[in-house]
Design a protein around this motif. Structure first.
Motif, short mmCIF file in Angstrom:
data_model
loop_
_atom_site.label_atom_id
_atom_site.label_comp_id
_atom_site.label_asym_id
_atom_site.label_seq_id
_atom_site.Cartn_x
_atom_site.Cartn_y
_atom_site.Cartn_z
N ASN A 1 29.29 -21.93 50.59
CA ASN A 1 28.05 -22.25 51.32
C ASN A 1 28.04 -23.71 51.78
O ASN A 1 27.61 -24.02 52.90
CB ASN A 1 26.84 -21.97 50.43
CG ASN A 1 26.62 -20.48 50.21
OD1 ASN A 1 27.04 -19.66 51.04
ND2 ASN A 1 25.98 -20.13 49.12
N ASN B 1 30.45 -24.01 54.67
CA ASN B 1 29.86 -23.42 55.87
C ASN B 1 28.82 -24.35 56.51
O ASN B 1 28.79 -24.51 57.75
CB ASN B 1 29.20 -22.07 55.54
CG ASN B 1 30.22 -20.97 55.31
OD1 ASN B 1 31.32 -21.01 55.87
ND2 ASN B 1 29.88 -19.98 54.51
N LYS C 1 29.08 -26.06 60.19
CA LYS C 1 28.01 -25.86 61.17
C LYS C 1 27.51 -27.21 61.71
O LYS C 1 27.25 -27.35 62.90
CB LYS C 1 26.86 -25.08 60.55
CG LYS C 1 27.17 -23.60 60.33
CD LYS C 1 25.99 -22.87 59.70
CE LYS C 1 26.31 -21.40 59.49
NZ LYS C 1 25.17 -20.67 58.85
N GLY D 1 32.35 -20.11 62.73
CA GLY D 1 31.60 -20.08 61.48
C GLY D 1 31.81 -18.80 60.71
O GLY D 1 32.02 -18.82 59.49
N ASN E 1 33.86 -18.30 57.04
CA ASN E 1 33.16 -17.65 55.92
C ASN E 1 33.94 -16.46 55.39
O ASN E 1 34.09 -16.28 54.18
CB ASN E 1 31.77 -17.20 56.38
CG ASN E 1 30.98 -16.58 55.24
OD1 ASN E 1 30.67 -17.21 54.25
ND2 ASN E 1 30.67 -15.29 55.38
#
Length: 233
Positions: A45, A48, A52, A69, A73
């Motif tokens: 997380n 990610n 982003k 993205g 993941n």
């Protein structure tokens, strides 16, 4: 009668102790795997979110940002799952037990104790077969016998061999059938289910048992044959 009851009590006590020991070991393994998975998800997380932020600062098409993205993941999640299970997998033509996940490579220990480094990019983009996730596996054989052998006799002999091996499960039931009438042999297919850790022992063990028993019962194995017809002038 009293002695029998005492023996039975000791037997049950031994079984319970064994189950408790195995259960404790399994429980600790599951706890460690769960903790690794949770920490891994938190790290994914964070990665990610970082990606982003970087993509938002770049002048890149929104669809490309979404694709990158999602790809990151998925790749990280796949690597996390592989790292938690520590199972026997097959990828890029190589089979082995997952020992370590590094930044760029996943390390597999092969059955002959070789350490193989597989690029993580290959794992994320190629097929990965996991042989340990399921508790049971199917073992397949194809046994060839000479033409003229009594199929019912051969089948009965194989059934007896299978029934003697307690590692072979009865549910699903073993399957035996006449598979093919090949060039030099009558091929019989045999399929049974076993617990995953017993796969190779059962596979090699039944091979040995079939070879010995067929010879004992006078069931002949085929050899390649070539019939030559001579044309007389």
């Amino acid at each position: 009668m009293i002695v029998t009851a005492i023996d039975l009590s000791h037997g049950l006590e031994g079984i319970l102790n064994s189950l408790m020991t195995q259960g404790a070991a399994l429980g600790w393994t599951l706890i460690k795997a769960f903790l690794v998975f949770i920490v891994g998800r938190l790290l994914i997380n964070l990665v990610n979110k970082l990606i982003k932020r970087v993509l938002l600062k770049r002048d890149i098409d929104p669809s490309v940002k979404t694709f990158v993205g999602s790809l990151v993941n998925v790749v990280l999640t796949i690597l996390l799952i592989i790292s938690v299970v520590g199972d026997y997998i097959e990828a890029q033509g190589t089979g082995g037990t997952v020992k370590e996940i590094q930044i760029f490579h996943t390390i597999l220990a092969t059955p002959d104790n070789k350490m193989v480094y597989i690029p993580n990019g290959s794992l994320s983009s190629g097929a990965v077969t996991n042989f340990s996730r399921q508790t049971t596996r199917r073992v397949d054989w194809t046994f060839g016998v000479d033409y003229g052998e009594d199929y019912d006799k051969v089948k009965a002999v194989i059934e007896t061999i299978i029934a003697r091996d307690s590692r072979i499960l009865t549910d699903p039931a073993p399957f035996i059938a006449l598979h093919a009438l090949a060039d030099s042999s009558v091929n019989i297919v045999v399929r049974v289910w076993v617990e995953s850790p017993n796969y190779w022992e059962v596979y090699f063990g039944i091979n040995q048992a079939v070879y010995a028993t067929f010879n004992e019962k006078g069931i002949n194995f085929p050899f390649p044959q070539l019939t030559v017809h001579r044309a007389d002038n």
